[in-house]
Motif scaffolding. Sequence first.
Motif, mmCIF file in Angstrom:
data_model
loop_
_atom_site.group_PDB
_atom_site.id
_atom_site.type_symbol
_atom_site.label_atom_id
_atom_site.label_comp_id
_atom_site.label_asym_id
_atom_site.label_seq_id
_atom_site.Cartn_x
_atom_site.Cartn_y
_atom_site.Cartn_z
ATOM 1 N N TYR A 1 0.496 -1.232 0.359
ATOM 2 C CA TYR A 1 -0.150 0.098 0.655
ATOM 3 C C TYR A 1 1.071 1.289 -0.163
ATOM 4 N N ILE B 1 0.482 4.644 -3.029
ATOM 5 C CA ILE B 1 0.579 5.470 -2.687
ATOM 6 C C ILE B 1 1.752 6.603 -3.250
ATOM 7 N N ALA C 1 1.480 6.497 -6.898
ATOM 8 C CA ALA C 1 0.201 7.855 -6.864
ATOM 9 C C ALA C 1 0.295 9.143 -7.247
#
Length: 55
Positions: A45, A49, A52
Amino acid sequence: MKILIYILPFIIGASCFIGLSIMGSTINSDGILVEPFFFLIPVGYIFLIIGAFML
């Protein structure tokens, strides 16, 4: 070359989740779930992130 830097966190994050699913988990006779590679979930994760934010 620059596009590789932006895509690399997504590749690492996806490989963490793929590795987690390949390694699998087991259930003890007591009914306790044992996941030896649980650390791959938050790491995956985090890399997604980061990817992104880089986009």
